[in-house]
Design a protein around this motif. Structure first.
Motif, PDB file in Angstrom:
ATOM      1  N   SER A   1       0.800  -1.240   0.000  1.00 26.22           N
ATOM      2  CA  SER A   1       0.000   0.000   0.000  1.00 26.22           C
ATOM      3  C   SER A   1       0.833   1.291   0.000  1.00 26.22           C
ATOM      4  CB  SER A   1      -0.942   0.009   1.199  1.00 26.22           C
ATOM      5  OG  SER A   1      -1.639  -1.202   1.309  1.00 26.22           O
TER       6      SER A   1
ATOM      7  N   PHE B   1     -11.532  -2.923   6.631  1.00 25.88           N
ATOM      8  CA  PHE B   1     -10.137  -2.481   6.631  1.00 25.88           C
ATOM      9  C   PHE B   1     -10.145  -1.005   6.991  1.00 25.88           C
ATOM     10  CE2 PHE B   1     -10.367  -5.736   3.194  1.00 25.88           C
ATOM     11  CZ  PHE B   1      -9.528  -6.701   3.745  1.00 25.88           C
TER      12      PHE B   1
ATOM     13  N   THR C   1     -10.304   1.272   3.646  1.00 26.62           N
ATOM     14  CA  THR C   1     -11.393   1.219   2.662  1.00 26.62           C
ATOM     15  C   THR C   1     -12.737   1.301   3.376  1.00 26.62           C
ATOM     16  OG1 THR C   1     -11.148  -1.185   2.694  1.00 26.62           O
ATOM     17  CG2 THR C   1     -10.220  -0.031   0.788  1.00 26.62           C
TER      18      THR C   1
ATOM     19  N   SER D   1     -10.700  -6.130  -0.515  1.00 29.13           N
ATOM     20  CA  SER D   1     -10.935  -5.012  -1.425  1.00 29.13           C
ATOM     21  C   SER D   1     -11.861  -3.991  -0.775  1.00 29.13           C
ATOM     22  CB  SER D   1     -11.576  -5.528  -2.714  1.00 29.13           C
ATOM     23  OG  SER D   1     -12.883  -6.031  -2.437  1.00 29.13           O
TER      24      SER D   1
ATOM     25  N   PHE E   1      -7.530  -3.018  -3.879  1.00 27.00           N
ATOM     26  CA  PHE E   1      -7.599  -4.427  -3.494  1.00 27.00           C
ATOM     27  C   PHE E   1      -6.189  -4.921  -3.208  1.00 27.00           C
ATOM     28  CE2 PHE E   1      -5.905  -5.949  -7.507  1.00 27.00           C
ATOM     29  CZ  PHE E   1      -6.317  -4.992  -8.427  1.00 27.00           C
TER      30      PHE E   1
HETATM   31  C1  2NL Z   1      -5.645  -8.115   1.814  1.00 25.18           C
HETATM   32  C2  2NL Z   1      -6.352  -6.819   1.753  1.00 25.18           C
HETATM   33  C3  2NL Z   1      -6.315  -4.726   0.725  1.00 25.18           C
HETATM   34  C4  2NL Z   1      -6.084  -2.474   0.024  1.00 25.18           C
HETATM   35  C5  2NL Z   1      -5.521  -3.681   0.310  1.00 25.18           C
HETATM   36  C6  2NL Z   1      -5.446  -0.134  -0.281  1.00 25.18           C
HETATM   37  C7  2NL Z   1      -4.421   0.712  -0.572  1.00 25.18           C
HETATM   38  C8  2NL Z   1      -4.616   2.062  -0.505  1.00 25.18           C
HETATM   39  C9  2NL Z   1      -5.827   2.555  -0.163  1.00 25.18           C
HETATM   40  C10 2NL Z   1      -6.824   1.686   0.120  1.00 25.18           C
HETATM   41 CL1  2NL Z   1      -3.342   3.113  -0.836  1.00 25.18          CL
HETATM   42  N1  2NL Z   1      -6.626   0.359   0.060  1.00 25.18           N
HETATM   43  N2  2NL Z   1      -5.240  -1.455  -0.348  1.00 25.18           N
HETATM   44  C11 2NL Z   1      -7.463  -2.310   0.120  1.00 25.18           C
HETATM   45  C12 2NL Z   1      -8.237  -3.363   0.534  1.00 25.18           C
HETATM   46  C13 2NL Z   1      -7.668  -4.593   0.823  1.00 25.18           C
HETATM   47  O1  2NL Z   1      -5.675  -5.904   0.984  1.00 25.18           O
HETATM   48  O2  2NL Z   1      -6.170  -9.035   2.333  1.00 25.18           O
HETATM   49  N3  2NL Z   1      -4.424  -8.183   1.312  1.00 25.18           N
HETATM   50  C14 2NL Z   1      -3.657  -9.378   1.325  1.00 25.18           C
END
Ligand code: 2NL
Length: 369
Positions: free
Chosen positions: A191, A269, A272, A301, A324
């Motif tokens: 991220s 999360f 999000t 996501s 995501f």
């Molecule tokens: C998971 C979940 C996620 C994101 C990553 C993200 C990045 C920014 C802003 C908002 Cl800069 N969101 N990334 C969003 C939702 C889920 O990963 O289980 N990863 C292994």
């Protein structure tokens, strides 16, 4: 030696020398033969050198004329010799080019399995190639960033509060504090690269971020170093519908199952809102994907939290989007039926040979990934 014998070979001997030298040059088939002609003419004991040496014996009355004729001939022969050298060298180069011609488009000869010449693409690299091909076709660019991050890029900008468990020492590798008293971290997700992208690029944005990530965790399904891919789409009118269509298409192409069941399940999360876990259909008993009554969680996501956009200088009243994230080892293991994560990093050549991809057949959507 009387005067007559010295003066007799006046113009005739020079004409003969020219004719004979030119004939010898024409007959010289290679640079070796050419060099013999050159030395035999202009060398220390060469014929022309001999005539020039004999100039002193020529009667004074004829010496000037004879000297001029010899010098003219010397210039002509030097030019003829040089021209022949150039022609021979060019012919030699042409012959080499013809003899050593390579068809670089030919495929390599197959090598016996297991010989040293065999090379393969590691399944992690191969999976990144596949992700890049699929999302590339949807208009995504690939973004990269540092593995060592500031706390703010890794946590703060993402609306991850100070007391969040992800910040605890047992999850995160902290480095010694710098001059500013802050401790850098090994990024725990990719991220921060999206944060950096939003800070430096004006929307619309459409990127995926594959890369190494680090968490203090080690067992059959966790490694302290692993890989993630995250995606980010920011535009004026991006909705949850775009998120769903994009991820359903991706999962069906990646796993090669046109009717793969995909389920979106409400989750949470900090970065999000709303957030959704994404599951695919499978048979828990057989492990077969796309069949059976069971669901398998595959990625996370959601719609990017307005606070995260604002943290990056993007006005959330004007722009919105989705993000995501998923584990690369995990989707590679599911796709190839692997049950242990650890061999990815063991460099066991038997495992590598079994799972390596052909470097000459990169993934293409035309042929299927
Ligand atoms: C998971 C979940 C996620 C994101 C990553 C993200 C990045 C920014 C802003 C908002 Cl800069 N969101 N990334 C969003 C939702 C889920 O990963 O289980 N990863 C292994």
């Amino acid at each position: 030696m009387n005067e007559a014998s010295v003066t007799m070979p006046a113009a005739d001997d020079l004409a003969a020398l020219r004719a004979e030298t030119e004939a010898a040059l024409a007959a010289a088939a290679d640079l070796r033969a050419w060099d013999q002609v050159r030395v035999g003419t202009l060398g220390k004991s060469g014929r022309l050198t001999g005539l020039l040496k004999g100039l002193g014996q020529v009667p004074a009355a004829q010496r000037k004329e004879r000297g001029a004729a010899l010098n003219r001939l010397k210039g002509e022969l030097e030019a003829a010799i040089e021209a022949r050298r150039a022609a021979l060298e060019e012919a030699a180069l042409d012959a080499r080019l013809a003899a050593e011609r390579l068809d670089v488009t030919l495929p390599p000869r197959p090598t016996a399995p297991g010989t040293a010449a065999d090379g393969g693409i590691h399944p992690i690299s191969r999976t990144v190639e596949e992700l890049t091909a699929i999302f590339g076709a949807m208009g995504f660019a690939v973004a990269e960033g540092p593995d060592i991050e500031s706390d703010w890029h890794n946590f703060g900008a993402l609306n991850i509060p100070e007391h969040h468990p992800a910040r605890q020492d047992h999850d995160t590798f902290y480095l010694p504090a710098g001059a500013d008293g802050r401790r850098p971290v090994l990024r725990t997700h990719t991220s921060p690269v999206q944060i950096r992208t939003m800070l430096t690029q004006a929307p619309p944005i459409r990127v995926i971020v594959p890369g190494r990530t680090y968490r203090a965790d080690h067992d059959a399904t966790h490694s302290p170093m692993f890989h993630q891919v995250e995606g980010l789409v920011i535009d004026r009118t991006i909705t949850l519908g775009h998120l769903k269509g994009c991820l359903i298409d991706f999962l069906r192409v990646f796993f090669g199952i046109a009717d793969l069941p995909v389920r979106f399940r409400a989750s949470y999360f900090p970065f999000t809102e709303p957030s959704m876990e994404v599951d695919i259909g499978w048979n828990r008993k057989s492990g077969e994907l796309g069949k059976g009554e069971d669901w398998l969680e595959i990625l996370g996501s959601g719609m990017v939290h307005p606070k995260v956009l604002a943290n990056c200088g993007i006005d959330p009243r004007e722009w919105q989007g989705f993000a995501f994230g998923m584990g690369i080892e995990r989707i590679a293991m599911l796709k190839h039926g692997m049950n242990d994560l650890r061999p990815f990093y063991d460099s066991d050549v038997r495992w590598l040979r079994h799972y390596a991809a052909d470097p000459l057949s990169p993934p293409s959507l035309a042929e299927g990934v």
